[in-house]
Design a protein around this motif. Structure first.
Motif, PDB file in Angstrom:
ATOM      1  N   THR B 600       0.835  -1.208   0.000  1.00  0.00           N
ATOM      2  CA  THR B 600       0.000   0.000   0.000  1.00  0.00           C
ATOM      3  C   THR B 600       0.869   1.258   0.000  1.00  0.00           C
ATOM      4  N   SER B 601       1.924   1.230   0.755  1.00  0.00           N
ATOM      5  CA  SER B 601       2.735   2.449   0.767  1.00  0.00           C
ATOM      6  C   SER B 601       3.435   2.634  -0.579  1.00  0.00           C
ATOM      7  N   LEU B 602       3.820   1.533  -1.216  1.00  0.00           N
ATOM      8  CA  LEU B 602       4.431   1.662  -2.544  1.00  0.00           C
ATOM      9  C   LEU B 602       3.437   2.256  -3.537  1.00  0.00           C
ATOM     10  N   ARG B 603       2.186   1.792  -3.452  1.00  0.00           N
ATOM     11  CA  ARG B 603       1.185   2.328  -4.376  1.00  0.00           C
ATOM     12  C   ARG B 603       0.959   3.820  -4.141  1.00  0.00           C
ATOM     13  N   LEU B 604       0.968   4.165  -2.874  1.00  0.00           N
ATOM     14  CA  LEU B 604       0.794   5.576  -2.534  1.00  0.00           C
ATOM     15  C   LEU B 604       1.950   6.397  -3.104  1.00  0.00           C
TER      16      LEU B 604
END
Lengths: 308, 964
Positions: B600-604
């Motif tokens: 999720t943080s990578l997508r963000l």
């Protein structure tokens, strides 16, 4: 000299002796006391001398600097005198005590050297209108035993004689700036021509007559003294004595010291006497300096005594 | 006892000072000889042996050597050999050497420091019996020679005290100065020239090869080929009155008979042509130039000219090829000739020996690896051995009657083609410091088992609980950046965490000085030359997954559209959750089923990065390209197996965007806090003249590009697309890259605010903050920032604009050379790759030259000349095309070429490009029958472990290749 107390009989004795041209220590009126002179004593300066006359001890150092000539004298160099009366010399010089005396002597020297016939400033020129040498003559009075002016002038002349000015080749660059090249050889120097440099002779009026190089006792008998600056004779200062025989000494400055007055005749007589005294003094100084230079060659000299 | 030394100096303000120094003379200096019965030596003070063995056939009795200054200066390579022992180095010599050449001085000190060599340095200037005073009229050199002779005769008589005749060592003075030898002979000192001595040394073959052939260059007027150089005084006077100009000579890479010189205050560089025009100047020399009258001006020839392979002997050939230049041309540039050399900038050159055709000859030619350096004539008896080796050669002199400069052999680097030897050549040629780290440097390192101490934890912000991860190329071991992103109260919190190298590299430590000198880590294809020792670069500083590491963090709060709401900097402790490769990260983003914290943080991050990038491009940032390839290297032999162009995935640009943002944020902060000494990076806009050829070529393809600003340039580049030629746009961008200027580091005090602009990135201020493990600039920026946020103490050197600028100059120099070295390494590996192969590939024309086409093979990123025979082709200068019947070659044309490695000459391996299509009879290569072709091996796909990291910024930085 203050603090010296003489009885009137003693004064009379001195006065009578002077009238007969026979002074209390056996000298004639134009005789100096023995002096001790040594040159090249300060290795940091371009030229230096130390002179001891009786108890008066003078150290002179000459420094050189490159400067711009004055616009009204583009071909001439500069020379300046500074006198420092060390408080070691006498307690009176402590604080600003010696300032007045120092100014008096330096002004006198400045005046005496001002004439082109006394000291040729052309020899200090590097590039006309752009660069010249400025000589700073620093005179340090180490001990004060009377007859300061004479001693100072002798020491200055000796120091100038000893001065070596580095050879520089100057060239004018674009935009008026000057670039010069300096030889890397410290021996590659030129010497100054100082034969004409004046000597100051203090004539101390005692009674109607004048004496040179007064002792402290003689000074206290006198109310006025005359100081005359007499130009020297270059023939004594070079080995090849080509200078003309009928060379005439000139008087470049006159000063007076003391509250008394001088009659015109005495004045004239005093100057003539001063010229004679200066001539003898000049000859003796020149011979001595030449002898010293010859003995040492141009090698670094071994210094004796002073500062050693 | 003392004496004084007097000398005169000129001050800056134009005054002359007399300086007097006290000089002390001693009577307690030891002679250092074991044969001495007089000096009260202690055992460890005896350096010279009592019975030194005589090596030289000229002197039967045992002896010590005394060298004069010029012998040390010219023959340091001989001195460094182990042959000479029991040598007395006088202080006079030592000081003169130090004064004239610090590099040689260092080497001499090293020899003296080596106990086995038995070199004794004798302080003759302070010994009461050997001190000599300079005589009036004596030159400084003559005095020094006299001092050396005095010391020699003192030694001779000193050793004879209480010694039986014939049982103590003699003194032999080595000097090449004939006058000095004569004087020494008259004084009863044994003397000899160096070459006589060395040539008669027994048991050390090859020693005489190292003799420097130092000839006074202007003295040989007999058979002179070149005009004499002016004397330094003449040059000085000439420059002063404006007749001559001082400039740095740059030889042409393509044409050995051409070069140019940059003169300060002159916009155009001065063209220098022909043997006489160049007059023995060598690339890098500072020369005095006379500009020719305007009617003799010429223009740079556009032919590629290489020196003949044969040794032509000592004569200069006709330069007809150069002279066939139409005079009435608008490209005419100021032309001049070299009339004197102000300072030689010679170094040692790598290369190969070109043996003489005659067997047993001792005079050979040496071909340097650097094309801009002429060949060198050397003498050696070991040509058979050296012919197959890479060797290092030093230049000695270039007399007027020699076609080539004279030099001597220094050392062998290894067999030609050997990877280590070739890498060594690359490193030496690009001046990359690559020696192992010294003991002093290693002593600065923390212990291997270092862990974060408690007090350090207390001082820092603890981010160990935050989900931080790093994304890097595969195989990367020096991970210097990690990221995190999460939702915050207002918008998003994004953090960039950079390895805290400055915690370990303290200012002014040996480690710091070494890192500053190296300035950057250099990446060769199969080798990495670290800036800091491996313990730091791959372990303690590297932000490895799952380990607690110190970091310098930059935390932003970004809004929905990636606008920065707030920024803060602090030192922290992090624990990276995962060290991923670009591919892995891309997979985590794409795999919709993954919903863990990392994904999720990578997508963000990815979402925000895209917005950042778009905004940057809208501002006018340029997307440039350079042909970059990566090798697949065999993990055992380190031989390259195959190449491929680099693959770019989304995550590359994701990391890049945040690094850029961090760099910009830091730059703003330090520039505000250190207006005089912040280390920043600028990229000047290229001067419009650089674009001329490029625009001409583009317009011939039907595209009018607008280069007035970076914004319009970027826009018109985007629009210049030919749908059926997908590579065309990339090609345009490659060529655009070459029009750019180099981005440079500078100190904020040395430029005005407007000049801070970064053209390629289109941002008003920029610096490097994100890679302190491999760039020293980042280390300095870290220190500045730490001072600014109060995390570390500042020190005086940080605030000194002059020191900062000097540092920047070194950084820029090292960076440029690191890039060139990396490029050279790629070229080297391409050669190895093509050793047993031939390929037919499509290519494009990058430039049209008078006798060749410069072609690029997109697949390999290779570039080279495709020579065209002049009897078939005519060159049209006006249009810049080559014509053969109805076939016209112009820039951007696509061709097919055959690629082979020409190994016929082992010395001179090079890639040969041959035309395949379009077919021109007699020119094009005719495909042979299939049977003859080699079978292409099946290559295993392996990941290259030591490939350089993708620098976030490099793509925009790749410089146009320095052309003439």
């Amino acid at each position: 000299m203050a603090g010296l107390l003489l009885s009137s009989t003693e004064k009379m004795y001195i006065l009578h002796g002077v009238q007969d041209d026979y002074r209390s220590d056996g000298r004639s009126n134009i005789d100096y006391r023995p002096m001790e002179l040594e040159t090249d004593v300060v290795s940091h300066a371009s030229g230096s001398a130390r002179l001891r006359l009786a108890n008066t001890d003078i150290l002179v150092g000459v420094k050189t600097e490159i400067d711009e000539p004055k616009p009204n004298n583009p071909g001439l160099g500069k020379i300046e005198f500074f006198v420092d009366c060390s408080a070691n010399a006498t307690p009176e010089f402590e604080g600003r005590g010696g300032e007045q005396l120092a100014n008096m002597i330096s002004n006198l020297m400045q005046r005496a050297y001002h004439s082109s016939q006394a000291f040729d400033l052309k020899q200090l020129c590097i590039l006309e209108g752009k660069q010249c040498w400025k000589l700073y003559v620093d005179i340090l009075i180490l001990e004060c035993g009377g007859n300061l002016c004479d001693a100072v002038s002798l020491a200055v002349k000796a120091a100038l004689f000893n001065t070596r000015i580095p050879f520089v080749k100057a060239a004018l660059m674009d935009g008026g700036s000057v670039d010069f090249q300096l030889s890397d050889d410290p021996y590659d120097c030129k010497l100054l021509e100082v034969g004409n440099a004046p000597l100051l002779v203090t004539l101390c009026k005692i009674g109607n007559k004048c004496v040179v190089d007064p002792s402290a006792e003689e000074e206290s008998c006198s109310v006025i003294s005359l100081i005359v600056g007499i130009t020297g004779n270059p023939k004594y200062y070079s080995k090849e004595s080509k200078a003309s025989l009928n060379f005439e000494c000139k008087c470049s400055t006159i000063g007076m010291n003391g509250p008394g007055s001088v009659a015109p005749e005495t004045f004239k007589a005093a100057i003539t006497q001063g010229i004679i005294a200066a001539k003898c003094l000049d000859e003796a100084l020149g011979r001595t300096l030449l002898r010293e230079r010859q003995e040492c060659g141009s090698y670094k000299k071994n210094s004796y005594g002073f500062l050693k | 006892m003392w004496t004084t030394k007097t000398f005169l100096t000129k001050t800056k303000r134009g005054n002359v000072l007399k300086i007097v120094r006290e000089h002390y003379l001693r009577d307690d200096l030891l002679c250092g000889s074991a044969a001495c019965n007089f000096c009260p030596h202690k055992d460890d003070e005896l350096v010279l042996e009592a019975n030194p063995e005589s090596l030289c056939g000229l002197f039967d009795s045992n002896h010590y050597l005394i060298l004069d200054t010029n012998v040390v200066l010219h023959q340091i390579d001989v001195i460094e050999e182990d042959a000479l022992k029991n040598v007395i180095i006088l202080q006079t010599v030592l000081e003169e050497v130090k004064h004239q050449n610090t590099a040689i001085f260092q080497r001499l000190l090293e020899v003296i420091g080596n106990k086995k060599r038995k070199f004794f340095s004798f302080v003759n200037e302070h010994h009461k019996d050997t001190y000599v005073e300079r005589n009036p009229g004596e030159k400084q050199n003559d005095r020094n020679d006299r001092a050396i002779r005095k010391a020699a005769s003192w030694y001779a008589s000193h050793l004879s005290i209480k010694n039986i005749d014939g049982q103590f060592p003699q003194i032999v003075l080595l000097t090449d100065d004939e006058k000095n030898r004569q004087l020494a002979h008259d004084e009863g000192i044994l003397t000899c020239t160096v070459s006589d001595y060395i040539k008669n040394v027994n048991g050390y073959p090859g020693l005489s090869d190292k003799l420097s052939k130092n000839v006074i260059p202007e003295s040989c007027s007999k058979d002179a080929l070149y005009p004499a150089h002016l004397t330094p005084t003449q040059i000085h006077a000439g420059i002063r009155n404006g007749k001559l100009h001082q400039g740095t000579f740059h030889a042409s890479r393509d044409n050995y008979l051409e070069g140019n010189a940059t003169i300060s205050g002159c916009e155009k560089s001065i063209l220098l042509q022909g043997h006489i025009g160049i007059n023995r100047a060598i690339d890098g020399d500072i020369v005095a130039i006379e500009i020719l009258p305007q009617e003799e001006w010429s223009k740079p020839s556009d032919i590629v000219l290489e020196d003949k392979t044969e040794d032509p002997g000592d004569f200069l050939e006709e330069e007809s090829q150069l002279l066939t230049i139409s005079k009435a041309d608008d490209d005419i540039t100021p032309t001049g000739k070299v009339v004197g050399i102000i300072r030689r900038k010679w170094r040692q050159y790598c290369g190969i020996l070109l043996p003489s055709k005659f067997p047993g000859a001792t005079r050979h030619l040496f071909t340097p690896a650097e094309k801009r350096i002429p060949r060198v004539r050397i003498e050696t008896r070991q040509s058979d051995i050296l012919a197959s080796q890479r060797i290092l050669v030093a230049l000695d002199s270039w007399p007027r009657n020699s076609r080539y400069p004279l030099g001597h052999f220094v050392r062998s680097l290894g067999p030609i083609g050997d990877k280590d030897a070739e890498n060594e050549v690359i490193l030496l040629e690009h001046d990359v410091p690559h020696a192992r780290f010294s003991e002093a440097v290693l002593a600065c390192l923390p212990p291997d088992n270092w862990t974060i101490p408690e007090e350090e934890l207390a001082r820092r912000v603890d981010l160990r609980a935050t989900c931080v991860c790093s994304v890097d190329p595969p195989g990367c071991t020096d991970i210097d950046d990690a990221l995190h992103a999460r939702r915050a109260a207002a918008g998003y919190e994004v953090g960039v965490h950079i390895a805290d190298v400055t915690h370990f590299v303290r200012p002014h430590s040996a480690l710091d000085r070494e890192a500053a000198a190296r300035a950057t880590t250099v990446y060769l294809v199969d080798k990495r030359i670290d800036m800091v020792p491996e313990l730091l670069s791959s372990n303690l500083c590297s932000l490895r997954g799952g380990e607690e590491r110190l970091a310098f963090s930059c935390i932003w709060i970004l809004d929905e559209n990636a606008h920065v709401l707030s920024t803060k900097f602090h030192k922290s402790v992090i624990k990276s959750r995962a060290a991923m490769t670009y591919e892995e990260a891309q997979m985590a983003i794409d795999e919709t089923s993954r919903n863990d914290e990392i994904a999720t943080s990578l997508r963000l991050l990815n979402k925000l990065a895209k917005k950042l990038k778009q905004r940057r491009l809208d501002n006018g940032a340029l997307l440039l390209a350079s042909p970059e390839i990566r090798f697949q290297v065999d993990s055992e032999t380190h031989e390259p197996l195959d190449v491929q162009a680099k693959r770019i995935v989304d995550t590359n640009s994701m990391v890049e965007e945040f690094m850029l943002l961090a760099n910009v944020s830091v730059a703003e902060r330090i520039a505000a806090d250190y207006p005089q000494s912040a280390l920043l990076r600028r990229h000047p806009a290229p001067p419009p003249a650089h674009f001329n050829a490029f625009l001409k070529a583009a317009s011939r393809q039907g595209f009018e590009l607008d280069v007035s600003t970076n914004k319009s340039f970027s826009k018109s580049l985007n629009e210049a697309v030919i749908p059926e030629r997908p590579f065309f746009n990339t090609l345009l961008r490659i060529m655009a890259t070459r029009c750019m200027q180099q981005a440079v580091y500078f100190s904020s005090g040395s430029k005005t605010q407007e000049e801070f602009y970064h053209y390629g990135l289109a941002c008003p201020i920029y610096t490097h903050f994100t890679s302190p493990i491999r760039r020293y600039a980042d280390v300095v920026v870290h220190r500045l920032l730490a001072g600014s946020v109060g995390a570390d103490a500042t020190h005086a050197a940080l605030l000194d604009t002059r020191a900062a600028q000097a540092l920047c100059d070194n950084l820029n120099y090292r960076h440029r050379h690191a890039q060139l070295a990396a490029r050279a390494s790629v070229a080297l590996n391409t050669h190895i790759l093509f050793k047993n192969r031939e390929e037919v590939e499509s290519a494009v024309v990058l430039a049209v030259k008078r006798n060749a086409l410069q072609v690029l093979i997109p697949k390999y990123g290779l570039e080279g000349p495709l020579y065209l025979p002049s009897d078939k082709f005519t060159y049209n200068e006006e249009e810049n095309v080559q014509i053969c019947n109805d076939i016209v070659f112009k820039t951007f044309d696509e061709l097919t070429v055959r690629l082979t490695l020409d190994s016929s000459n082992l010395q001179h391996r090079k890639l040969v490009f041959q035309l395949v299509t379009p077919f021109i009879p007699g020119v094009s290569y005719v495909q042979q029958t299939k049977d003859d072709q080699m079978e292409v091996e099946n290559v295993e796909i392996k990941t290259d472990e030591k490939k350089r990291k993708d620098l976030p910024e490099t793509k925009n930085k790749k410089k146009k290749k320095s052309k003439t």
